[in-house]
Design an enzyme around this catalytic site. Sequence first.
Site, PDB file in Angstrom:
ATOM      1  N   TYR A 142      -1.447  25.246   9.563  1.00 55.72           N
ATOM      2  CA  TYR A 142      -0.882  24.098  10.286  1.00 55.72           C
ATOM      3  C   TYR A 142      -1.398  24.034  11.722  1.00 55.72           C
ATOM      4  O   TYR A 142      -1.503  22.972  12.301  1.00 55.72           O
ATOM      5  CB  TYR A 142       0.653  24.197  10.351  1.00 55.72           C
ATOM      6  CG  TYR A 142       1.383  23.621   9.173  1.00 55.72           C
ATOM      7  CD1 TYR A 142       1.135  24.078   7.890  1.00 55.72           C
ATOM      8  CD2 TYR A 142       2.345  22.630   9.353  1.00 55.72           C
ATOM      9  CE1 TYR A 142       1.832  23.564   6.813  1.00 55.72           C
ATOM     10  CE2 TYR A 142       3.043  22.106   8.284  1.00 55.72           C
ATOM     11  CZ  TYR A 142       2.786  22.576   7.014  1.00 55.72           C
ATOM     12  OH  TYR A 142       3.480  22.073   5.957  1.00 55.72           O
ATOM     13  N   LYS A 189      -1.205  35.707  -0.946  1.00 52.21           N
ATOM     14  CA  LYS A 189      -2.319  35.470  -1.874  1.00 52.21           C
ATOM     15  C   LYS A 189      -3.380  36.494  -1.488  1.00 52.21           C
ATOM     16  O   LYS A 189      -4.516  36.169  -1.162  1.00 52.21           O
ATOM     17  CB  LYS A 189      -2.797  34.010  -1.722  1.00 52.21           C
ATOM     18  CG  LYS A 189      -3.816  33.549  -2.741  1.00 52.21           C
ATOM     19  CD  LYS A 189      -3.267  33.379  -4.138  1.00 52.21           C
ATOM     20  CE  LYS A 189      -4.398  33.072  -5.106  1.00 52.21           C
ATOM     21  NZ  LYS A 189      -3.972  33.139  -6.529  1.00 52.21           N
ATOM     22  N   ASP A 221       1.230  31.985  -6.395  1.00 51.95           N
ATOM     23  CA  ASP A 221       1.196  31.209  -7.643  1.00 51.95           C
ATOM     24  C   ASP A 221       2.207  31.769  -8.652  1.00 51.95           C
ATOM     25  O   ASP A 221       2.905  31.017  -9.344  1.00 51.95           O
ATOM     26  CB  ASP A 221      -0.228  31.142  -8.239  1.00 51.95           C
ATOM     27  CG  ASP A 221      -0.947  32.489  -8.260  1.00 51.95           C
ATOM     28  OD1 ASP A 221      -0.423  33.485  -7.709  1.00 51.95           O
ATOM     29  OD2 ASP A 221      -2.052  32.552  -8.844  1.00 51.95           O
ATOM     30  N   ASP A 245       6.264  25.923   2.962  1.00 54.58           N
ATOM     31  CA  ASP A 245       6.485  24.474   2.881  1.00 54.58           C
ATOM     32  C   ASP A 245       6.578  24.054   1.415  1.00 54.58           C
ATOM     33  O   ASP A 245       7.495  23.347   1.003  1.00 54.58           O
ATOM     34  CB  ASP A 245       5.326  23.747   3.580  1.00 54.58           C
ATOM     35  CG  ASP A 245       5.488  22.239   3.496  1.00 54.58           C
ATOM     36  OD1 ASP A 245       6.585  21.739   3.786  1.00 54.58           O
ATOM     37  OD2 ASP A 245       4.517  21.561   3.108  1.00 54.58           O
ATOM     38  N   ASP A 249      10.276  23.164  -1.091  1.00 60.51           N
ATOM     39  CA  ASP A 249      10.519  21.885  -1.787  1.00 60.51           C
ATOM     40  C   ASP A 249      10.781  22.171  -3.267  1.00 60.51           C
ATOM     41  O   ASP A 249      11.672  21.597  -3.881  1.00 60.51           O
ATOM     42  CB  ASP A 249       9.305  20.947  -1.672  1.00 60.51           C
ATOM     43  CG  ASP A 249       9.436  19.965  -0.510  1.00 60.51           C
ATOM     44  OD1 ASP A 249      10.097  20.321   0.488  1.00 60.51           O
ATOM     45  OD2 ASP A 249       8.878  18.856  -0.600  1.00 60.51           O
TER      46      ASP A 249
HETATM   47  C1  IPM Z   1       8.913  20.250   6.413  1.00 60.98           C
HETATM   48  C2  IPM Z   1       8.037  19.019   6.425  1.00 60.98           C
HETATM   49  C3  IPM Z   1       7.034  19.125   7.548  1.00 60.98           C
HETATM   50  C4  IPM Z   1       6.178  20.346   7.282  1.00 60.98           C
HETATM   51  C5  IPM Z   1       6.151  17.883   7.751  1.00 60.98           C
HETATM   52  C6  IPM Z   1       6.978  16.630   7.926  1.00 60.98           C
HETATM   53  C7  IPM Z   1       5.175  18.055   8.865  1.00 60.98           C
HETATM   54  O1  IPM Z   1       7.434  18.818   5.202  1.00 60.98           O
HETATM   55  O2  IPM Z   1       9.628  20.476   7.403  1.00 60.98           O
HETATM   56  O3  IPM Z   1       8.880  20.989   5.428  1.00 60.98           O
HETATM   57  O4  IPM Z   1       5.197  20.265   6.519  1.00 60.98           O
HETATM   58  O5  IPM Z   1       6.472  21.388   7.837  1.00 60.98           O
HETATM   59 MN    MN Z   2       7.982  20.307   3.689  1.00 60.88          MN
END
Ligand code: IPM
Ligand code: MN
Length: 351
Positions: A142, A189, A221, A245, A249
């Site tokens: 990032y 990884k 993975d 990240d 999710d």
């Molecule tokens: C999160 C989001 C952010 C990230 C984006 C919006 C930049 O997806 O907080 O997980 O990737 O960190």
């Molecule tokens: Mn995210």
Amino acid sequence: MKLNIALLAGDGIGPEVIDQAVKVSDAIALKFGHEITWTPALTGACAIDAVGVPYPDETHEICLKSDAVLFGAIGHPKYDNDPTAPVRPEQGLLLMRKKLGLFANVRPTFTFPSLLDKSPLKRERIEGTDLVFLRELTGGIYFGEKGRLDGGETAFDNCVYTRHEVQRLAKKGFELAMTRSKKLCCVDKANVLETSRLWRETVQAMEKDYPEVTVSYEFVDAVAMRLVQWPNSYDVLITENLFGDILTDEASVISGSMGLMPSASMGDKVALFEPIHGSYPQATGLNIANPMATVLSAAMMFENFGLMEEGQAMRDAVNKALEAGIVTEDLADGGKAHGTKEVGDWLAANI
Ligand code: IPM
Ligand code: MN
């Protein structure tokens, strides 16, 4: 306790869900005798519109002077569809993380008894899931050098980690594991990436300082697969920025709705609390967004001040609302869907 909280509502559904968390927090303050001063500040697309930058210096000053930051969401579709936009809302989020030194992103994943059948995963797989990701937040791909070469035909994003960055995140991971089941998973990884080999080597060297903690080292993975197969087998997981990240999710589906998952970001200065769901532009202004993740983020904020009973009272109100079916459309499942504001009112009334 007197609390000064910076309030960064941001974009999309941010302001709506933040309003509910403020309402519920104020109800807590009233009940437990605290005094909260909320100081609103601009961030994200709304800051770009107002002052040309997504994380204005003035906002940064307000955050630094506060005891904590409560944050909604950042992002606007007008930027998503324009890769050439010179300034983007997400840059504000990254800049805020970097400038506030928020290197550890705490993302818990847990299930709610009343929602076990709402998850796309089978009940017997997810029942009892209670795990925490510690995602490194201010390093890695990032923040590495990025750019184009070859007249724009080639692009690169460098992934860089220092031993110090790994150590400070891993330290939080070990400490958290000590307060829980003493199990830590280092996600990497290391069969391919040099940064991952540094992670693994650094965490291995720290094991001797935490003899009670059992550490497993797993490739990202494989974790992605086991996470939905046997989420129960994990407790505390530490990851670099991008892996965290993606996996968080994925983990959010275990609970049944992304609208339920809170997070905290910690560092050496002020801590920040935010729902993980993002700005959800399609729902903006429709009074349909689920405010529970933001309310639970505020609960994490109280707990971070050592106000455990207050945090628990907020969690109890959320559980009660879920059981009573006082939910927004993401959880209504054919039943009555309540508005964002109505859910917030109900939670505040039930504190
Ligand atoms: C999160 C989001 C952010 C990230 C984006 C919006 C930049 O997806 O907080 O997980 O990737 O960190
Ligand atoms: Mn995210």
